[in-house]
Design a protein around this motif. Structure first.
Motif, PDB file in Angstrom:
ATOM      1  N   ARG A  34      27.129  23.986  -9.821  1.00  0.00           N
ATOM      2  CA  ARG A  34      26.785  23.618 -10.970  1.00  0.00           C
ATOM      3  C   ARG A  34      27.952  23.680 -12.051  1.00  0.00           C
ATOM      4  NH1 ARG A  34      21.644  21.810 -12.000  1.00  0.00           N
ATOM      5  NH2 ARG A  34      22.292  21.689 -14.117  1.00  0.00           N
ATOM      6  N   ALA A  35      28.576  24.909 -11.887  1.00  0.00           N
ATOM      7  CA  ALA A  35      29.719  24.979 -12.943  1.00  0.00           C
ATOM      8  C   ALA A  35      31.195  24.420 -12.605  1.00  0.00           C
ATOM      9  CB  ALA A  35      29.842  26.430 -13.361  1.00  0.00           C
ATOM     10  N   ASN A  36      31.245  24.357 -11.344  1.00  0.00           N
ATOM     11  CA  ASN A  36      32.510  23.512 -10.618  1.00  0.00           C
ATOM     12  C   ASN A  36      33.618  24.424 -11.311  1.00  0.00           C
ATOM     13  OD1 ASN A  36      33.903  22.081  -8.932  1.00  0.00           O
ATOM     14  ND2 ASN A  36      33.986  20.467 -10.235  1.00  0.00           N
ATOM     15  N   PRO A  37      33.668  25.732 -11.258  1.00  0.00           N
ATOM     16  CA  PRO A  37      34.958  26.317 -11.867  1.00  0.00           C
ATOM     17  C   PRO A  37      36.040  26.324 -10.937  1.00  0.00           C
ATOM     18  CG  PRO A  37      33.662  27.903 -11.147  1.00  0.00           C
ATOM     19  CD  PRO A  37      32.869  26.562 -10.507  1.00  0.00           C
ATOM     20  N   ASP A  38      37.229  26.824 -11.214  1.00  0.00           N
ATOM     21  CA  ASP A  38      38.605  26.967 -10.525  1.00  0.00           C
ATOM     22  C   ASP A  38      37.985  28.191  -9.547  1.00  0.00           C
ATOM     23  OD1 ASP A  38      40.615  27.280  -9.018  1.00  0.00           O
ATOM     24  OD2 ASP A  38      42.024  28.036 -10.680  1.00  0.00           O
ATOM     25  N   VAL A  39      37.683  27.993  -8.124  1.00  0.00           N
ATOM     26  CA  VAL A  39      37.408  28.956  -7.551  1.00  0.00           C
ATOM     27  C   VAL A  39      38.104  29.768  -6.613  1.00  0.00           C
ATOM     28  CG1 VAL A  39      34.892  28.212  -7.198  1.00  0.00           C
ATOM     29  CG2 VAL A  39      36.813  27.574  -5.637  1.00  0.00           C
ATOM     30  N   ARG A  40      39.613  29.467  -6.969  1.00  0.00           N
ATOM     31  CA  ARG A  40      40.298  30.339  -6.259  1.00  0.00           C
ATOM     32  C   ARG A  40      40.567  31.578  -6.345  1.00  0.00           C
ATOM     33  NH1 ARG A  40      45.416  26.282  -7.488  1.00  0.00           N
ATOM     34  NH2 ARG A  40      44.130  26.204  -9.117  1.00  0.00           N
ATOM     35  N   PRO A  41      40.607  32.140  -7.547  1.00  0.00           N
ATOM     36  CA  PRO A  41      40.337  33.499  -7.922  1.00  0.00           C
ATOM     37  C   PRO A  41      39.244  34.319  -7.201  1.00  0.00           C
ATOM     38  CG  PRO A  41      40.522  32.434 -10.008  1.00  0.00           C
ATOM     39  CD  PRO A  41      40.300  31.513  -8.862  1.00  0.00           C
ATOM     40  N   LEU A  42      38.183  33.504  -7.068  1.00  0.00           N
ATOM     41  CA  LEU A  42      36.918  34.111  -6.271  1.00  0.00           C
ATOM     42  C   LEU A  42      37.076  34.144  -5.038  1.00  0.00           C
ATOM     43  CD1 LEU A  42      34.134  35.007  -6.983  1.00  0.00           C
ATOM     44  CD2 LEU A  42      33.302  32.630  -6.347  1.00  0.00           C
ATOM     45  N   LEU A  43      37.515  33.097  -4.435  1.00  0.00           N
ATOM     46  CA  LEU A  43      38.036  33.083  -3.077  1.00  0.00           C
ATOM     47  C   LEU A  43      38.970  34.201  -2.546  1.00  0.00           C
ATOM     48  CD1 LEU A  43      38.270  29.320  -1.690  1.00  0.00           C
ATOM     49  CD2 LEU A  43      36.656  31.263  -1.170  1.00  0.00           C
ATOM     50  N   GLY A  44      40.107  34.131  -3.328  1.00  0.00           N
ATOM     51  CA  GLY A  44      40.864  35.432  -2.886  1.00  0.00           C
ATOM     52  C   GLY A  44      40.292  36.773  -2.951  1.00  0.00           C
ATOM     53  N   TRP A  45      39.360  36.775  -4.086  1.00  0.00           N
ATOM     54  CA  TRP A  45      38.845  38.179  -4.022  1.00  0.00           C
ATOM     55  C   TRP A  45      37.657  38.338  -3.062  1.00  0.00           C
ATOM     56  CZ3 TRP A  45      33.618  39.761  -4.740  1.00  0.00           C
ATOM     57  CH2 TRP A  45      33.371  40.847  -4.925  1.00  0.00           C
ATOM     58  N   LEU A  46      37.150  37.433  -2.530  1.00  0.00           N
ATOM     59  CA  LEU A  46      36.198  37.488  -1.501  1.00  0.00           C
ATOM     60  C   LEU A  46      36.723  37.607  -0.150  1.00  0.00           C
ATOM     61  CD1 LEU A  46      33.618  34.526  -2.257  1.00  0.00           C
ATOM     62  CD2 LEU A  46      33.173  36.911  -2.214  1.00  0.00           C
ATOM     63  N   LEU A  47      37.962  37.183   0.100  1.00  0.00           N
ATOM     64  CA  LEU A  47      38.510  37.658   1.287  1.00  0.00           C
ATOM     65  C   LEU A  47      39.118  38.764   1.363  1.00  0.00           C
ATOM     66  CD1 LEU A  47      40.616  33.975   1.819  1.00  0.00           C
ATOM     67  CD2 LEU A  47      38.455  34.967   3.350  1.00  0.00           C
ATOM     68  N   GLY A  48      39.306  39.498   0.240  1.00  0.00           N
ATOM     69  CA  GLY A  48      39.635  40.913   0.044  1.00  0.00           C
ATOM     70  C   GLY A  48      41.230  41.180   0.326  1.00  0.00           C
ATOM     71  N   GLY A  49      41.771  41.864  -0.301  1.00  0.00           N
ATOM     72  CA  GLY A  49      43.067  42.338  -0.228  1.00  0.00           C
ATOM     73  C   GLY A  49      43.815  43.257  -1.267  1.00  0.00           C
ATOM     74  N   PHE A  50      44.810  43.637  -1.070  1.00  0.00           N
ATOM     75  CA  PHE A  50      45.361  44.549  -1.912  1.00  0.00           C
ATOM     76  C   PHE A  50      46.541  44.082  -2.832  1.00  0.00           C
ATOM     77  CE2 PHE A  50      43.384  46.820   1.567  1.00  0.00           C
ATOM     78  CZ  PHE A  50      42.772  47.471   0.612  1.00  0.00           C
ATOM     79  N   VAL A  51      46.622  42.818  -2.666  1.00  0.00           N
ATOM     80  CA  VAL A  51      47.968  42.010  -3.553  1.00  0.00           C
ATOM     81  C   VAL A  51      47.787  42.481  -4.829  1.00  0.00           C
ATOM     82  CG1 VAL A  51      48.878  39.749  -4.140  1.00  0.00           C
ATOM     83  CG2 VAL A  51      47.557  40.222  -2.015  1.00  0.00           C
ATOM     84  N   GLY A  52      48.958  42.763  -5.636  1.00  0.00           N
ATOM     85  CA  GLY A  52      49.004  43.213  -6.951  1.00  0.00           C
ATOM     86  C   GLY A  52      48.611  44.596  -7.190  1.00  0.00           C
ATOM     87  N   ALA A  53      48.059  45.399  -6.271  1.00  0.00           N
ATOM     88  CA  ALA A  53      47.809  46.412  -6.681  1.00  0.00           C
ATOM     89  C   ALA A  53      48.696  47.620  -7.358  1.00  0.00           C
ATOM     90  CB  ALA A  53      47.455  47.361  -5.299  1.00  0.00           C
ATOM     91  N   ARG A  54      48.261  48.289  -8.389  1.00  0.00           N
ATOM     92  CA  ARG A  54      49.157  49.120  -9.195  1.00  0.00           C
ATOM     93  C   ARG A  54      48.471  50.574  -9.229  1.00  0.00           C
ATOM     94  NH1 ARG A  54      48.891  46.045 -14.640  1.00  0.00           N
ATOM     95  NH2 ARG A  54      46.793  45.793 -14.062  1.00  0.00           N
ATOM     96  N   TRP A  55      49.133  51.276  -9.749  1.00  0.00           N
ATOM     97  CA  TRP A  55      48.932  52.819  -9.888  1.00  0.00           C
ATOM     98  C   TRP A  55      47.577  52.856 -10.895  1.00  0.00           C
ATOM     99  CZ3 TRP A  55      49.954  55.814  -6.221  1.00  0.00           C
ATOM    100  CH2 TRP A  55      51.325  56.113  -5.892  1.00  0.00           C
ATOM    101  N   LEU A  56      47.509  51.969 -11.542  1.00  0.00           N
ATOM    102  CA  LEU A  56      46.355  52.041 -12.461  1.00  0.00           C
ATOM    103  C   LEU A  56      44.895  51.526 -11.564  1.00  0.00           C
ATOM    104  CD1 LEU A  56      45.256  52.328 -15.548  1.00  0.00           C
ATOM    105  CD2 LEU A  56      45.581  49.753 -15.763  1.00  0.00           C
ATOM    106  N   THR A  57      44.992  50.607 -10.767  1.00  0.00           N
ATOM    107  CA  THR A  57      43.943  50.070  -9.894  1.00  0.00           C
ATOM    108  C   THR A  57      43.224  51.430  -9.217  1.00  0.00           C
ATOM    109  OG1 THR A  57      45.220  48.286  -9.679  1.00  0.00           O
ATOM    110  CG2 THR A  57      43.236  48.365  -8.761  1.00  0.00           C
ATOM    111  N   ALA A  58      44.310  52.138  -8.555  1.00  0.00           N
ATOM    112  CA  ALA A  58      43.909  53.233  -7.672  1.00  0.00           C
ATOM    113  C   ALA A  58      43.345  54.341  -8.489  1.00  0.00           C
ATOM    114  CB  ALA A  58      45.258  53.616  -7.003  1.00  0.00           C
ATOM    115  N   GLY A  59      44.006  54.502  -9.669  1.00  0.00           N
ATOM    116  CA  GLY A  59      43.511  55.660 -10.604  1.00  0.00           C
ATOM    117  C   GLY A  59      42.244  55.343 -11.062  1.00  0.00           C
ATOM    118  N   THR A  60      41.742  54.055 -11.376  1.00  0.00           N
ATOM    119  CA  THR A  60      40.628  53.798 -11.866  1.00  0.00           C
ATOM    120  C   THR A  60      39.497  54.112 -10.799  1.00  0.00           C
ATOM    121  OG1 THR A  60      41.754  51.983 -12.863  1.00  0.00           O
ATOM    122  CG2 THR A  60      39.382  51.954 -13.192  1.00  0.00           C
TER     123      THR A  60
END
Lengths: 359, 279
Positions: free
Chosen positions: A196-222
């Motif tokens: 329905r919303a037809n958004p840019d789904v690339r961020p979602l796809l990237g997230w769904l497939l899973g991964g640690f690209v762009g990981a920072r200390w803050l991410t781990a700390g959170t």
């Protein structure tokens, strides 16, 4: 009443009268994970010797003095780019393995995994809602996708649990089925929103497939506090989880508050899984394979199983992420693809090789 | 002296279907009571309510004079231990591990089994003659051996009351006797109160002081085996004709179903049953 001394020979007069906890094995496992981490952090577009990586790590420990004999760029590569990623992969792998071990024990089913009762679908829906809402995906440079995914995951499990909660007790089969139902609805809503919303789904796809690209200390700390609470709690309950293997009714007969234990364990495992999923997406197979492999190799006692599965999950996911970023350089593979490719054959090997002995 | 276990006016229904109606039963300390009756009579429900893991819809259950509703699970499990009808046999645990699980009510959340727990567990295994299986996977043991391990697990709780649900079901004659002898032995050695559901009324009569006949969720009769095991009562309760005679050795009543087969081989003429098969 007098204590009868066990007859010699059979039960043995020299029997140890305490739980034989395999500390050396745990120490070896922890050391192995550390070595894997250091080696992995050294490999990539620029290869850095493990010794230097170890020195760079040591240099960041306040009371250790090291001689800085490496270029500044190495420092950045190791400390700013690769190590956060390695550490994040490690703690996510450990958390998924611990949650998987707990679910497998709780449901007394070796096929259970951390996503069993709706975590994955709920997280996906949460992330999608943010994407299609049209609002900004990040504030002050911090993405709100993980927060939405975390909320969605917790929400889905909470709804499944509420559905299963009839007449005071939670039948585990009902909980699984409710989880399946909630997951289907969440999945359908996700698809509907995307169409329905037809958004840019690339961020979602990237997230769904899973991964640690762009990981920072803050991410781990959170996510670390959630994981620490979840994992520590699951370990506290590991002896009770053993007793639960007798079946719910029998566990109740030996004094276990079964309903409370189920609630506590579902909350702890969901907390850890949701936190892991929120930053790394849906990485399959680790939460299924690591506890199963640890059980086949080192036995069913959850007190040992939990830490050994965590070590396996951490080591496995660090290596999988290493493969994900190095095999197809300069592009990256989704780490979920790597875990499936490596995890499944290893799993089959274990089943065939050791399955017989476990019976 | 307070009763070890007292049920007063206990009723329970599963989804509207009555399982127990107004059960009142007092079990004295040190007594061994057998609960007999046909399938679906409510024996298991009675034991589950009596051991405190199921809360009845109505009535009160007192353990050592204390209302079970006011007891925590661990407190209750230190007084009442149960051997279930079809115990789950967990994968990958040794017999000793399973017996040690009986120590749970004596342990705090963070506490692991220590010296005293191991000694208690091994003593329980010695009493049930299962210590030689301590390091064997429970799965590898036979039905009768497993049943004795589960009795040892119950003993590891150091209870005052032992509740068993058809401990001899699915066992052959030898194991039936072994398990019943084990129950008798632990009862006297530990001064336990025993409440045990039994299918086999003859075996129950041999081993228990008092029998309670349960049918349709109600107590039909209670008393010594000789008082209770009457042919008319058993025939009615079980819905099949039964004769009762004294056990040639023990003197306790033996209940034998008559069945529909011809009673002597002489009355079998080969046609009544064989329906004209070629001979």
């Amino acid at each position: 009443m007098e204590i009868e001394v066990p007859r010699p020979g059979l039960a043995g007069p020299s029997r140890a009268l305490s739980v034989a906890y395999p500390w050396p094995r745990l120490a070896v496992a922890a050391a192995a994970v550390a070595v894997i981490g250091v080696v992995a952090a050294g490999l990539g577009a620029v290869n850095i010797p493990p010794g230097t990586v170890a020195s760079i790590v040591a240099d960041h420990i306040p009371w250790i003095e090291t001689e800085r004999a490496w270029p500044e760029s190495w420092e950045t590569i190791v400390w700013e780019l690769r190590l956060p990623r390695v550490v994040l992969a490690g703690i996510v792998g450990a958390a998924l393995a611990a949650s998987g071990a707990t679910y497998q024990g709780l449901f007394r089913n070796p096929l259970a995994d951390p996503y069993l009762i709706g975590v994955a679908a709920g997280a996906g829906l949460g992330a999608t809602v943010v994407l299609v809402s049209g609002g900004p995906v990040s504030y002050w440079g911090i993405s709100i996708l993980p927060i939405a995914a975390f909320a969605g995951a917790i929400g889905a499990v909470a709804i499944a649990y509420a559905i299963a909660r009839r007449s005071g007790g939670i039948p585990l089969t009902t909980l699984v089925l409710a989880g399946v139902a909630v997951a289907s609805i969440a999945g359908a809503m996700t698809s509907l929103l995307m169409i329905r919303a037809n958004p840019d789904v690339r961020p979602l796809l990237g997230w769904l497939l899973g991964g640690f690209v762009g990981a920072r200390w803050l991410t781990a700390g959170t996510i670390l506090p959630y994981l620490a609470v979840g994992i520590a709690g699951m370990f506290l309950y590991s002896r009770i989880l053993n007793v639960l293997q007798l079946g719910e009714e029998e566990a109740a007969q030996v004094g276990v508050d079964v309903e409370r234990t189920k609630l506590v364990l579902v909350v702890l495992a969901t907390l850890s899984t949701a936190a892991a999923v929120s930053v790394s997406g849906l990485i399959g197979f680790v939460g299924l394979v690591a506890p199963h492999a640890a059980r086949l190799l080192w036995g069913h006692d959850h007190r040992t199983l939990l830490p050994m599965a965590m070590a396996m999950g951490a080591g496995f996911l660090i290596l999988a992420d290493l493969a994900a970023r190095t095999v197809a350089r300069p592009s990256e593979l989704p780490v979920g693809v790597v875990t499936a490719f490596c995890g499944a054959p290893f799993f089959i090997y274990l089943l065939v090789r050791l399955g017989r002995h476990a019976r | 002296m307070t009763a070890a276990l007292q049920l007063s006016g206990v009723s329970h229904a599963y989804r509207g279907v009555a399982a127990l109606s107004e059960i009142s039963l007092t079990v004295r300390r040190g007594e061994a009571v057998g609960i007999v009756g046909p399938n679906g009579a409510g024996k298991s429900t009675l034991l589950r309510i009596g051991s405190g893991i199921l809360r009845g819809d109505e009535g009160a259950v007192l353990i050592n004079g204390n209302d079970v509703r006011g007891m925590g699970p661990n407190e209750r499990a230190r007084i009442v231990a149960a051997v279930p009808q079809n115990p789950t046999v967990p994968d990958g645990f040794r017999a000793l591990d399973v017996v040690l699980m009986g120590r749970n009510p004596h342990l705090r959340l963070l506490q692991w089994e220590g010296r005293r727990d191991f000694e208690t567990a091994l003593a329980a295994m010695s009493l049930t003659d299962t210590e030689q299986f301590a390091d064997r996977p429970l799965k590898s043991l036979s039905g009768g051996e497993r049943q004795r391990v589960f009795i040892a697990r119950a003993l590891a709780q150091e209870p005052e009351v032992l509740v068993l649900d058809e401990p001899t079901a699915h066992l052959d004659l030898r194991y039936q006797v072994e398990v019943m002898d084990t129950i008798s032995r632990v009862r006297y050695e530990r001064g336990l109160t025993v409440v045990c559901a039994m299918h086999d009324v003859t075996l129950a009569a041999q081993y228990f002081d008092r029998l309670v006949v349960l049918a349709g969720g109600r107590i039909r009769a209670a008393g010594t085996p000789a008082e209770v095991l009457r042919a008319d009562l058993l025939s009615e309760v079980f819905g099949t004709e039964v004769v009762v005679m004294p056990h040639p050795m023990a003197g306790t009543p033996v209940a034998l179903p008559i069945g529909t087969r011809p009673r002597t081989s002489a009355s079998y003429d080969g046609r009544a049953v064989g329906k004209g098969e070629p001979r």
